[in-house]
Design a protein around this motif. Structure first.
Motif, PDB file in Angstrom:
ATOM      1  N   THR A 127      46.914  28.023  31.468  1.00 40.63           N
ATOM      2  CA  THR A 127      46.700  28.834  32.661  1.00 40.63           C
ATOM      3  C   THR A 127      46.886  30.298  32.293  1.00 40.63           C
ATOM      4  O   THR A 127      47.923  30.665  31.739  1.00 40.63           O
ATOM      5  CB  THR A 127      47.671  28.424  33.777  1.00 40.63           C
ATOM      6  OG1 THR A 127      47.462  27.038  34.075  1.00 40.63           O
ATOM      7  CG2 THR A 127      47.447  29.240  35.031  1.00 40.63           C
ATOM      8  N   GLU A 128      45.857  31.123  32.586  1.00 40.26           N
ATOM      9  CA  GLU A 128      45.920  32.534  32.233  1.00 40.26           C
ATOM     10  C   GLU A 128      44.903  33.332  33.043  1.00 40.26           C
ATOM     11  O   GLU A 128      43.899  32.796  33.490  1.00 40.26           O
ATOM     12  CB  GLU A 128      45.664  32.742  30.744  1.00 40.26           C
ATOM     13  CG  GLU A 128      44.278  32.312  30.302  1.00 40.26           C
ATOM     14  CD  GLU A 128      44.055  32.432  28.803  1.00 40.26           C
ATOM     15  OE1 GLU A 128      44.832  33.119  28.128  1.00 40.26           O
ATOM     16  OE2 GLU A 128      43.088  31.836  28.316  1.00 40.26           O
ATOM     17  N   VAL A 129      45.187  34.615  33.193  1.00 46.04           N
ATOM     18  CA  VAL A 129      44.236  35.543  33.811  1.00 46.04           C
ATOM     19  C   VAL A 129      43.225  35.943  32.744  1.00 46.04           C
ATOM     20  O   VAL A 129      43.601  36.337  31.643  1.00 46.04           O
ATOM     21  CB  VAL A 129      44.961  36.789  34.348  1.00 46.04           C
ATOM     22  CG1 VAL A 129      43.958  37.840  34.808  1.00 46.04           C
ATOM     23  CG2 VAL A 129      45.902  36.417  35.473  1.00 46.04           C
ATOM     24  N   VAL A 130      41.935  35.817  33.075  1.00 42.73           N
ATOM     25  CA  VAL A 130      40.886  36.197  32.134  1.00 42.73           C
ATOM     26  C   VAL A 130      40.497  37.651  32.336  1.00 42.73           C
ATOM     27  O   VAL A 130      40.325  38.392  31.379  1.00 42.73           O
ATOM     28  CB  VAL A 130      39.650  35.279  32.296  1.00 42.73           C
ATOM     29  CG1 VAL A 130      38.530  35.710  31.374  1.00 42.73           C
ATOM     30  CG2 VAL A 130      40.032  33.832  32.048  1.00 42.73           C
ATOM     31  N   LEU A 142      39.098  37.952  40.743  1.00 44.46           N
ATOM     32  CA  LEU A 142      39.923  37.759  39.550  1.00 44.46           C
ATOM     33  C   LEU A 142      39.590  36.398  38.955  1.00 44.46           C
ATOM     34  O   LEU A 142      39.636  35.386  39.650  1.00 44.46           O
ATOM     35  CB  LEU A 142      41.404  37.813  39.933  1.00 44.46           C
ATOM     36  CG  LEU A 142      42.389  37.665  38.777  1.00 44.46           C
ATOM     37  CD1 LEU A 142      42.325  38.884  37.867  1.00 44.46           C
ATOM     38  CD2 LEU A 142      43.796  37.476  39.314  1.00 44.46           C
ATOM     39  N   LYS A 143      39.227  36.367  37.682  1.00 44.04           N
ATOM     40  CA  LYS A 143      38.911  35.109  37.018  1.00 44.04           C
ATOM     41  C   LYS A 143      40.196  34.569  36.390  1.00 44.04           C
ATOM     42  O   LYS A 143      40.851  35.264  35.612  1.00 44.04           O
ATOM     43  CB  LYS A 143      37.844  35.329  35.950  1.00 44.04           C
ATOM     44  CG  LYS A 143      37.350  34.048  35.308  1.00 44.04           C
ATOM     45  CD  LYS A 143      36.180  34.335  34.382  1.00 44.04           C
ATOM     46  CE  LYS A 143      35.655  33.093  33.727  1.00 44.04           C
ATOM     47  NZ  LYS A 143      34.554  33.392  32.799  1.00 44.04           N
ATOM     48  N   VAL A 144      40.544  33.334  36.761  1.00 46.38           N
ATOM     49  CA  VAL A 144      41.775  32.706  36.288  1.00 46.38           C
ATOM     50  C   VAL A 144      41.453  31.324  35.745  1.00 46.38           C
ATOM     51  O   VAL A 144      40.830  30.507  36.425  1.00 46.38           O
ATOM     52  CB  VAL A 144      42.813  32.572  37.433  1.00 46.38           C
ATOM     53  CG1 VAL A 144      44.089  31.924  36.926  1.00 46.38           C
ATOM     54  CG2 VAL A 144      43.113  33.920  38.056  1.00 46.38           C
ATOM     55  N   GLU A 160      51.092  28.575  42.076  1.00 49.89           N
ATOM     56  CA  GLU A 160      52.357  28.709  41.346  1.00 49.89           C
ATOM     57  C   GLU A 160      52.255  29.782  40.268  1.00 49.89           C
ATOM     58  O   GLU A 160      53.163  30.603  40.098  1.00 49.89           O
ATOM     59  CB  GLU A 160      52.743  27.377  40.697  1.00 49.89           C
ATOM     60  CG  GLU A 160      53.354  26.397  41.653  1.00 49.89           C
ATOM     61  CD  GLU A 160      53.801  25.117  40.954  1.00 49.89           C
ATOM     62  OE1 GLU A 160      54.101  25.163  39.741  1.00 49.89           O
ATOM     63  OE2 GLU A 160      53.845  24.087  41.633  1.00 49.89           O
ATOM     64  N   PHE A 161      51.146  29.782  39.534  1.00 42.61           N
ATOM     65  CA  PHE A 161      50.943  30.767  38.465  1.00 42.61           C
ATOM     66  C   PHE A 161      50.914  32.188  39.026  1.00 42.61           C
ATOM     67  O   PHE A 161      51.575  33.090  38.499  1.00 42.61           O
ATOM     68  CB  PHE A 161      49.643  30.462  37.713  1.00 42.61           C
ATOM     69  CG  PHE A 161      49.245  31.531  36.742  1.00 42.61           C
ATOM     70  CD1 PHE A 161      49.955  31.716  35.563  1.00 42.61           C
ATOM     71  CD2 PHE A 161      48.179  32.367  37.002  1.00 42.61           C
ATOM     72  CE1 PHE A 161      49.604  32.717  34.661  1.00 42.61           C
ATOM     73  CE2 PHE A 161      47.812  33.367  36.115  1.00 42.61           C
ATOM     74  CZ  PHE A 161      48.529  33.537  34.944  1.00 42.61           C
ATOM     75  N   VAL A 196      49.091  44.187  43.625  1.00 49.62           N
ATOM     76  CA  VAL A 196      48.633  42.940  43.002  1.00 49.62           C
ATOM     77  C   VAL A 196      47.705  43.261  41.832  1.00 49.62           C
ATOM     78  O   VAL A 196      47.877  42.733  40.731  1.00 49.62           O
ATOM     79  CB  VAL A 196      47.914  42.036  44.033  1.00 49.62           C
ATOM     80  CG1 VAL A 196      47.208  40.879  43.343  1.00 49.62           C
ATOM     81  CG2 VAL A 196      48.904  41.514  45.059  1.00 49.62           C
ATOM     82  N   ARG A 197      46.751  44.152  42.059  1.00 49.49           N
ATOM     83  CA  ARG A 197      45.818  44.509  40.983  1.00 49.49           C
ATOM     84  C   ARG A 197      46.542  45.109  39.778  1.00 49.49           C
ATOM     85  O   ARG A 197      46.262  44.763  38.652  1.00 49.49           O
ATOM     86  CB  ARG A 197      44.771  45.516  41.500  1.00 49.49           C
ATOM     87  CG  ARG A 197      43.658  44.865  42.262  1.00 49.49           C
ATOM     88  CD  ARG A 197      42.598  45.891  42.637  1.00 49.49           C
ATOM     89  NE  ARG A 197      41.377  45.257  43.054  1.00 49.49           N
ATOM     90  CZ  ARG A 197      40.353  44.972  42.240  1.00 49.49           C
ATOM     91  NH1 ARG A 197      40.420  45.281  40.968  1.00 49.49           N
ATOM     92  NH2 ARG A 197      39.287  44.391  42.705  1.00 49.49           N
ATOM     93  N   SER A 198      47.499  45.999  40.026  1.00 52.01           N
ATOM     94  CA  SER A 198      48.208  46.621  38.903  1.00 52.01           C
ATOM     95  C   SER A 198      49.085  45.610  38.164  1.00 52.01           C
ATOM     96  O   SER A 198      49.249  45.690  36.958  1.00 52.01           O
ATOM     97  CB  SER A 198      49.016  47.829  39.357  1.00 52.01           C
ATOM     98  OG  SER A 198      50.069  47.428  40.205  1.00 52.01           O
ATOM     99  N   ALA A 199      49.639  44.633  38.887  1.00 49.49           N
ATOM    100  CA  ALA A 199      50.474  43.615  38.232  1.00 49.49           C
ATOM    101  C   ALA A 199      49.648  42.638  37.419  1.00 49.49           C
ATOM    102  O   ALA A 199      50.137  42.082  36.432  1.00 49.49           O
ATOM    103  CB  ALA A 199      51.272  42.858  39.295  1.00 49.49           C
ATOM    104  N   LEU A 200      48.385  42.417  37.799  1.00 51.70           N
ATOM    105  CA  LEU A 200      47.564  41.429  37.111  1.00 51.70           C
ATOM    106  C   LEU A 200      46.712  42.014  36.003  1.00 51.70           C
ATOM    107  O   LEU A 200      46.180  41.282  35.189  1.00 51.70           O
ATOM    108  CB  LEU A 200      46.669  40.700  38.126  1.00 51.70           C
ATOM    109  CG  LEU A 200      47.418  39.826  39.118  1.00 51.70           C
ATOM    110  CD1 LEU A 200      46.462  39.302  40.184  1.00 51.70           C
ATOM    111  CD2 LEU A 200      48.117  38.679  38.421  1.00 51.70           C
TER     112      LEU A 200
END
Length: 89
Positions: free
Chosen positions: A18-21, A28-30, A47-48, A83-87
């Motif tokens: 599980t990861e942010v692409v 957001l592609k995850v 959860e992620f 949210v955007r800055s954290a991801l």
């Protein structure tokens, strides 16, 4: 009133981990490790995101797209800019 936002997600189930692409336009592609069976991928996605954003699990819910790869999640406790800055890595 506490901040909240909605976030468009393109989920890719059955990934090796599980990861942010990254961002695909506004979505957001995850990649999600869990299979898309009985809501397991949605649960793993929420959860992620909660763990990544350092929020309680109940702060992230799927609003639309339960059975689709295109989802909209609601995030309570942060605004969209936070949210955007954290991801973004």
């Amino acid at each position: 009133m506490a901040p909240s936002c909605t976030l468009a997600i393109k989920a890719i189930p059955n990934a090796p981990r599980t990861e942010v692409v990254g961002w695909l336009g506004d979505a957001l592609k995850v990649k999600v490790h869990a299979p898309p069976v009985e809501g397991k991928a949605n649960e793993a996605l929420c959860e992620f995101l909660a763990d990544t954003l350092q929020l309680p699990r109940r702060a992230v819910t799927v609003l639309r797209g339960d059975t689709s790869r295109q989802k909209v999640v609601r995030i309570d406790g942060l605004d969209l800019a936070a949210v955007r800055s954290a991801l973004v890595r």
